[in-house]
Design a protein around this motif. Structure first.
Motif, PDB file in Angstrom:
ATOM      1  N   MET A   1       0.823  -1.199   0.000  1.00  0.00           N
ATOM      2  CA  MET A   1       0.000   0.000   0.000  1.00  0.00           C
ATOM      3  C   MET A   1       0.863   1.257   0.000  1.00  0.00           C
ATOM      4  N   ALA A   2       1.912   1.235   0.840  1.00  0.00           N
ATOM      5  CA  ALA A   2       2.776   2.416   0.928  1.00  0.00           C
ATOM      6  C   ALA A   2       3.470   2.687  -0.402  1.00  0.00           C
ATOM      7  N   ILE A  54      -5.801   2.126   3.769  1.00  0.00           N
ATOM      8  CA  ILE A  54      -4.993   3.338   3.604  1.00  0.00           C
ATOM      9  C   ILE A  54      -3.561   3.062   4.058  1.00  0.00           C
ATOM     10  N   TYR A  55      -3.431   2.428   5.207  1.00  0.00           N
ATOM     11  CA  TYR A  55      -2.138   1.897   5.640  1.00  0.00           C
ATOM     12  C   TYR A  55      -2.394   0.744   6.593  1.00  0.00           C
ATOM     13  N   GLY A  56      -1.404  -0.122   6.715  1.00  0.00           N
ATOM     14  CA  GLY A  56      -1.538  -1.300   7.557  1.00  0.00           C
ATOM     15  C   GLY A  56      -0.840  -1.132   8.893  1.00  0.00           C
ATOM     16  N   GLU A  57      -1.226  -1.972   9.825  1.00  0.00           N
ATOM     17  CA  GLU A  57      -0.562  -1.981  11.131  1.00  0.00           C
ATOM     18  C   GLU A  57       0.906  -2.348  10.944  1.00  0.00           C
ATOM     19  N   ASP A  58       1.784  -1.636  11.650  1.00  0.00           N
ATOM     20  CA  ASP A  58       3.235  -1.832  11.626  1.00  0.00           C
ATOM     21  C   ASP A  58       3.898  -1.334  10.342  1.00  0.00           C
ATOM     22  N   GLU A  59       3.133  -0.741   9.421  1.00  0.00           N
ATOM     23  CA  GLU A  59       3.773  -0.118   8.263  1.00  0.00           C
ATOM     24  C   GLU A  59       4.467   1.180   8.687  1.00  0.00           C
ATOM     25  N   GLY A 100       5.941   6.749  17.366  1.00  0.00           N
ATOM     26  CA  GLY A 100       7.034   5.907  16.918  1.00  0.00           C
ATOM     27  C   GLY A 100       7.156   5.883  15.412  1.00  0.00           C
ATOM     28  N   PRO A 101       8.036   5.043  14.885  1.00  0.00           N
ATOM     29  CA  PRO A 101       8.288   5.023  13.440  1.00  0.00           C
ATOM     30  C   PRO A 101       7.248   4.268  12.623  1.00  0.00           C
ATOM     31  N   ALA A 102       6.354   3.490  13.288  1.00  0.00           N
ATOM     32  CA  ALA A 102       5.386   2.670  12.562  1.00  0.00           C
ATOM     33  C   ALA A 102       3.976   2.936  13.066  1.00  0.00           C
ATOM     34  N   ALA A 107      -5.618   1.466   8.990  1.00  0.00           N
ATOM     35  CA  ALA A 107      -6.682   2.414   8.658  1.00  0.00           C
ATOM     36  C   ALA A 107      -7.257   2.047   7.305  1.00  0.00           C
ATOM     37  N   GLU A 108      -8.590   2.130   7.188  1.00  0.00           N
ATOM     38  CA  GLU A 108      -9.226   1.875   5.904  1.00  0.00           C
ATOM     39  C   GLU A 108     -10.425   2.791   5.705  1.00  0.00           C
ATOM     40  N   ALA A 109     -10.791   2.973   4.450  1.00  0.00           N
ATOM     41  CA  ALA A 109     -11.936   3.815   4.113  1.00  0.00           C
ATOM     42  C   ALA A 109     -13.231   3.054   4.385  1.00  0.00           C
TER      43      ALA A 109
END
Length: 235
Positions: A1-2, A54-59, A100-102, A107-109
């Motif tokens: 996704m990123a 939109i983005y995943g956990e730990d991304e 933090g960095p991740a 998150a999703e629409a």
């Protein structure tokens, strides 16, 4: 996704006006727009279809987002497949701020959604040299912390009916136009936010309807007919 997001950035300029089918009930103080405009940061927009991540956990948390139109849920999937929604983000709301960095949550629409976003590194650099930017970022972060604390209390101490009442009052404050709430989320989403089953949410809404506290106008359109009684349930 990123990777897909990175490839699509820089395609078009952002329209800073908050528009869309799901609109805030009251004028929004656009702190995000004020920050980007104040320091001249370039914001871009990106559109997502219903249920698209939109983005995943730990991304890697490379961007900070604001909902322009539509609605977004941030959530965590448990090891047994259950989902706990931490927040619903509506037009004007900022999300994706991380310490933090991740990303701690995914998150999703919820519905077709457009967001605007800016690189986190650019915001952090601006905050390091501009006190006004740092204060605005802190205010947004503090708001997320307050919501997290309130949500923790809701899940830990409130009954099923109290949770539903709290949710309806929150959505009434954030979404209601001319006395009606047009909810972007389904009842299963509501259950995952409140820590309740779909059946429990449906039963609570039916009871509130039978008591004359709320009315239905379509599958997701709700009218609060007695806020005082609902506030009493929430208390």
């Amino acid at each position: 996704m990123a990777q897909m997001l990175t490839q699509t950035l820089n395609t078009q300029a952002i329209n800073t006006q908050i528009v869309g089918k799901i609109a805030p009930a009251h004028p929004v103080t656009d702190q995000f727009g004020a920050i980007t405009g104040h320091v001249g940061l370039v914001a871009t927009e990106f559109s997502y279809r219903k249920d698209e991540e939109i983005y995943g956990e730990d991304e890697p948390a490379e961007y900070v987002y604001q909902v322009v139109s539509g609605a977004v849920s941030s959530y965590k999937l448990l090891s047994d497949g259950r989902r706990q929604i931490g927040a619903f983000h509506l037009p004007g709301d900022v999300f994706g701020l991380e310490s933090g960095p991740a990303h701690r949550l995914a998150a999703e629409a919820i519905i077709d959604t457009t967001v605007r976003l800016v690189k986190r590194a650019s915001l952090e650099k601006a905050a390091g040299t501009d006190v006004q930017v740092a204060r605005k970022l802190w205010a947004m972060t503090a708001g997320e912390l307050r919501h997290a604390e309130d949500h923790m209390l809701l899940l830990g101490r409130k009954t099923a009916m109290e949770r539903v009442a709290t949710f309806l009052l929150e959505m009434d404050r954030r979404l209601a136009v001319a006395g009606m709430m047009a909810l972007p989320m389904c009842r299963r989403d509501i259950g995952d936010y409140l820590g309740l089953t779909l059946e429990t949410v449906s039963r609570a809404l039916s009871q509130l309807h039978a008591q004359g506290i709320l009315g239905f106008s379509g599958a997701r359109q709700i009218v609060l007919r007695n806020r005082q009684r609902l506030q009493h349930l929430d208390a």
